[in-house]
Write an enzyme that holds these catalytic residues in place. Structure first.
Site, short mmCIF file in Angstrom:
data_model
loop_
_atom_site.label_atom_id
_atom_site.label_comp_id
_atom_site.label_asym_id
_atom_site.label_seq_id
_atom_site.Cartn_x
_atom_site.Cartn_y
_atom_site.Cartn_z
N CYS A 116 0.87 -1.19 0.00
CA CYS A 116 0.00 0.00 0.00
C CYS A 116 0.90 1.23 0.00
O CYS A 116 2.07 1.14 -0.36
CB CYS A 116 -0.97 -0.03 1.18
SG CYS A 116 -0.19 0.00 2.81
N CYS B 215 -1.45 0.76 7.32
CA CYS B 215 -2.89 0.47 7.44
C CYS B 215 -3.29 -0.77 6.64
O CYS B 215 -3.48 -1.84 7.19
CB CYS B 215 -3.73 1.66 6.98
SG CYS B 215 -3.51 3.15 8.00
N ARG B 216 -3.41 -0.65 5.32
CA ARG B 216 -3.99 -1.72 4.52
C ARG B 216 -3.09 -2.93 4.34
O ARG B 216 -3.53 -4.08 4.51
CB ARG B 216 -4.40 -1.18 3.14
CG ARG B 216 -5.53 -0.19 3.21
CD ARG B 216 -5.65 0.62 1.93
NE ARG B 216 -4.50 1.51 1.75
CZ ARG B 216 -4.29 2.27 0.70
NH1 ARG B 216 -5.15 2.22 -0.30
NH2 ARG B 216 -3.25 3.07 0.64
N SER B 217 -1.83 -2.71 3.93
CA SER B 217 -1.00 -3.88 3.58
C SER B 217 -0.63 -4.76 4.78
O SER B 217 -0.58 -5.99 4.62
CB SER B 217 0.23 -3.49 2.75
OG SER B 217 1.06 -2.62 3.44
N ASN C 88 2.31 1.42 4.35
CA ASN C 88 2.59 0.12 5.00
C ASN C 88 2.25 0.15 6.50
O ASN C 88 2.88 -0.54 7.30
CB ASN C 88 4.06 -0.30 4.78
CG ASN C 88 4.37 -1.75 5.17
OD1 ASN C 88 5.49 -2.07 5.54
ND2 ASN C 88 3.41 -2.63 5.09
N ASP D 160 -8.19 3.78 1.13
CA ASP D 160 -7.26 4.18 2.19
C ASP D 160 -8.06 4.60 3.44
O ASP D 160 -8.82 5.56 3.38
CB ASP D 160 -6.43 5.35 1.65
CG ASP D 160 -5.40 5.84 2.63
OD1 ASP D 160 -5.39 5.35 3.78
OD2 ASP D 160 -4.62 6.72 2.25
P1 4NP Z 1 -1.80 2.78 4.06
O1 4NP Z 1 -2.47 4.11 4.68
O2 4NP Z 1 -1.24 3.17 2.72
O3 4NP Z 1 -2.92 1.83 3.99
O4 4NP Z 1 -0.71 2.37 5.07
C1 4NP Z 1 -1.82 5.33 4.78
C2 4NP Z 1 -0.97 5.59 5.83
C3 4NP Z 1 -0.39 6.82 5.96
C4 4NP Z 1 -0.65 7.81 5.02
C5 4NP Z 1 -1.50 7.55 3.96
C6 4NP Z 1 -2.06 6.30 3.83
N1 4NP Z 1 -0.08 9.09 5.17
O5 4NP Z 1 -0.44 10.00 4.41
O6 4NP Z 1 0.79 9.28 6.05
#
Ligand code: 4NP
Length: 149
Positions: free
Chosen positions: A8, A13-15, A11, A119
């Site tokens: 993602c 939240c989703r992955s 790294n 997201d």
């Molecule tokens: P992820 O979510 O891609 O699922 O880990 C996010 C985590 C942090 C951010 C964006 C998406 N950020 O903007 O810091």
């Protein structure tokens, strides 16, 4: 052994949730898969998964992901992993930009067919529940398909 990398943006939240969902599905099927996750961005390197995601994974699969550590995807991943699954279309485009020519990995969207895992970072806990529903359904299908090989 089949190896699979979940990717993602951050790294956190989703992955990591997809990593845990695949681990859970593989365990239940008695299958050994080499599984990891990574982010296209470097912002959260070394950080544990978002606490909301940790909570949902514990609730839905009784797995503790608090020791997972975020890392950034790199060129070697494209030779190390058989399959790399992107959570959304931007992640997929970013992966395709850094994928070395003639590398080994098959790179695809986890949900397939132009579908993205939204997201949840700026959302609330219900968005993390939705992520779990989506990634666990997809990883169950991955394990079923691998079992047929
Ligand atoms: P992820 O979510 O891609 O699922 O880990 C996010 C985590 C942090 C951010 C964006 C998406 N950020 O903007 O810091």
């Amino acid at each position: 052994m089949t190896s699979i990398l979940m990717v993602c943006l951050g790294n956190i939240c989703r992955s990591p949730m997809a990593q845990a969902a695949l681990y859970d599905a593989a365990q239940k099927a008695g299958m050994d898969i080499d599984i990891d996750s990574a982010g296209t961005a470097s912002w959260h390197i070394g950080k544990a998964p978002d606490e909301r995601g940790q909570k949902i994974v514990k609730k839905r699969a009784s797995i503790d992901i608090s020791s997972y550590k975020a890392r950034q995807v790199n060129a070697a991943d494209f030779d190390q992993y058989d399959y790399i699954y992107a959570m959304d279309e931007q992640n997929l485009r970013d992966l395709q930009l850094i994928q070395p020519l003639n590398s080994h990995a098959v790179v695809n969207l986890l949900l397939g067919n132009k579908k993205s895992v939204a997201d949840p970072y700026y959302g609330d806990i219900s968005d993390f529940e939705t992520v779990w529903d989506q990634v666990s359904e997809a990883t169950d299908i991955i394990v079923k398909n691998l079992a047929k090989l």
